[in-house]
Write a protein that holds these residues in place. Sequence first.
Motif, PDB file in Angstrom:
ATOM      1  N   LEU A  20      -2.877   9.226  -9.040  1.00 11.97           N
ATOM      2  CA  LEU A  20      -1.489   9.016  -8.642  1.00 11.97           C
ATOM      3  C   LEU A  20      -0.548   9.225  -9.827  1.00 11.97           C
ATOM      4  O   LEU A  20      -0.957   9.073 -10.981  1.00 11.97           O
ATOM      5  N   PRO A  21       0.728   9.546  -9.558  1.00  8.54           N
ATOM      6  CA  PRO A  21       1.686   9.663 -10.659  1.00  8.54           C
ATOM      7  C   PRO A  21       1.833   8.329 -11.387  1.00  8.54           C
ATOM      8  O   PRO A  21       1.656   7.262 -10.801  1.00  8.54           O
ATOM      9  N   ALA A  22       2.156   8.384 -12.657  1.00  8.60           N
ATOM     10  CA  ALA A  22       2.379   7.167 -13.439  1.00  8.60           C
ATOM     11  C   ALA A  22       3.500   6.349 -12.802  1.00  8.60           C
ATOM     12  O   ALA A  22       4.538   6.883 -12.405  1.00  8.60           O
ATOM     13  N   GLY A  23       3.274   5.046 -12.685  1.00 12.02           N
ATOM     14  CA  GLY A  23       4.272   4.167 -12.090  1.00 12.02           C
ATOM     15  C   GLY A  23       4.167   4.039 -10.589  1.00 12.02           C
ATOM     16  O   GLY A  23       4.982   3.353  -9.967  1.00 12.02           O
ATOM     17  N   TYR A  24       3.152   4.672  -9.988  1.00 15.60           N
ATOM     18  CA  TYR A  24       2.964   4.616  -8.535  1.00 15.60           C
ATOM     19  C   TYR A  24       1.612   3.990  -8.213  1.00 15.60           C
ATOM     20  O   TYR A  24       0.677   4.019  -9.031  1.00 15.60           O
ATOM     21  N   THR A  25       1.509   3.438  -7.018  1.00 15.26           N
ATOM     22  CA  THR A  25       0.260   2.816  -6.579  1.00 15.26           C
ATOM     23  C   THR A  25       0.151   2.933  -5.062  1.00 15.26           C
ATOM     24  O   THR A  25       1.019   3.509  -4.396  1.00 15.26           O
ATOM     25  N   THR A  26      -0.897   2.360  -4.494  1.00 15.77           N
ATOM     26  CA  THR A  26      -1.106   2.357  -3.048  1.00 15.77           C
ATOM     27  C   THR A  26      -1.839   1.080  -2.675  1.00 15.77           C
ATOM     28  O   THR A  26      -2.296   0.338  -3.548  1.00 15.77           O
ATOM     29  N   GLY A  27      -1.938   0.802  -1.372  1.00 20.71           N
ATOM     30  CA  GLY A  27      -2.688  -0.367  -0.938  1.00 20.71           C
ATOM     31  C   GLY A  27      -1.909  -1.355  -0.097  1.00 20.71           C
ATOM     32  O   GLY A  27      -2.478  -2.308   0.427  1.00 20.71           O
ATOM     33  N   SER A  28      -0.594  -1.135   0.084  1.00 14.11           N
ATOM     34  CA  SER A  28       0.211  -2.029   0.911  1.00 14.11           C
ATOM     35  C   SER A  28       0.227  -1.532   2.351  1.00 14.11           C
ATOM     36  O   SER A  28       0.537  -0.359   2.605  1.00 14.11           O
ATOM     37  N   ASN A  29      -0.085  -2.419   3.293  1.00 15.89           N
ATOM     38  CA  ASN A  29      -0.062  -2.028   4.702  1.00 15.89           C
ATOM     39  C   ASN A  29       1.345  -1.681   5.171  1.00 15.89           C
ATOM     40  O   ASN A  29       1.506  -0.951   6.158  1.00 15.89           O
ATOM     41  N   PHE A  30       2.361  -2.184   4.478  1.00 13.13           N
ATOM     42  CA  PHE A  30       3.743  -1.882   4.843  1.00 13.13           C
ATOM     43  C   PHE A  30       4.223  -0.571   4.229  1.00 13.13           C
ATOM     44  O   PHE A  30       5.008   0.158   4.834  1.00 13.13           O
ATOM     45  N   LEU A  31       3.754  -0.257   3.030  1.00 15.86           N
ATOM     46  CA  LEU A  31       4.293   0.884   2.287  1.00 15.86           C
ATOM     47  C   LEU A  31       3.343   2.079   2.231  1.00 15.86           C
ATOM     48  O   LEU A  31       3.787   3.206   2.036  1.00 15.86           O
ATOM     49  N   GLY A  32       2.055   1.843   2.344  1.00 13.31           N
ATOM     50  CA  GLY A  32       1.133   2.972   2.313  1.00 13.31           C
ATOM     51  C   GLY A  32      -0.236   2.581   1.801  1.00 13.31           C
ATOM     52  O   GLY A  32      -0.365   1.754   0.894  1.00 13.31           O
ATOM     53  N   ILE A  33      -1.267   3.175   2.389  1.00 11.06           N
ATOM     54  CA  ILE A  33      -2.648   2.907   1.999  1.00 11.06           C
ATOM     55  C   ILE A  33      -3.413   4.215   1.890  1.00 11.06           C
ATOM     56  O   ILE A  33      -2.915   5.282   2.260  1.00 11.06           O
TER      57      ILE A  33
END
Length: 229
Positions: free
Chosen positions: A135-148
């Motif tokens: 992933l790009p620096a400063g980004y993440t994933t794993g929230s059911n509301f925002l993205g997984i």
Amino acid sequence: MRPYLILLVAILAAGCITTGIDAGAPRQYELPGLNNTTIYYLNLSSVQVVESVTNQTSVKLVIGDSGDMEFRDPVAVDYAGNNVTFNISKGAIFGRSFVRFDFNSPFSGFIAYTQSDGQDFTRQLTDNGSVRVVLPAGYTTGSNFLGIAQPPPDNITTDSRERDVLIWKNPYPQHKTISVKYYQRGAPDALLYFFILLLIAAAVIFGYYRLSLRALKKKRNMMEKGKNP
């Protein structure tokens, strides 16, 4: 089968082949890659792909539906990091775009290329092997509301540049696609603050409404008392 049907099937099967794609430079990519691994480096509007190749004279890659993904700056390097000469062609078959790297002799090393993409990353899997999504620096994933990420990664780690690295170990053929929706690390906090402000605003509006009702009720009672001394 009639001759024109045979011709139509042959055209669809062969697809449309084009050449003349300009090669990129190895310094554009994070090389070398990892053996038996495909690595996707995401960058909001594009993705850089590094594929492992072992003893092949031709490598054919399906890159998406016809015309939906830009393909540019292909390179090939051996295990020592030396640039390797290749011919490349791009085409379509039954609505699927593909590219083909052709080498003069059996090649082992890494090929890399760039495609356009966004924050909803999806790729079809066609071969067994490990897959990594950086992933790009400063980004993440794993929230059911925002993205997984789907399917869930076997492991998530952080590289030397503080980027999240999602790792799947041989997901194919159990899984036919990998998708990742990612967002800024501060987005969950911002979303929480937004909901808190929304609740405060709702409480203020509700309180004002209750006070207004009480004031109207009091005024009506006073008017009724005035009419009936």
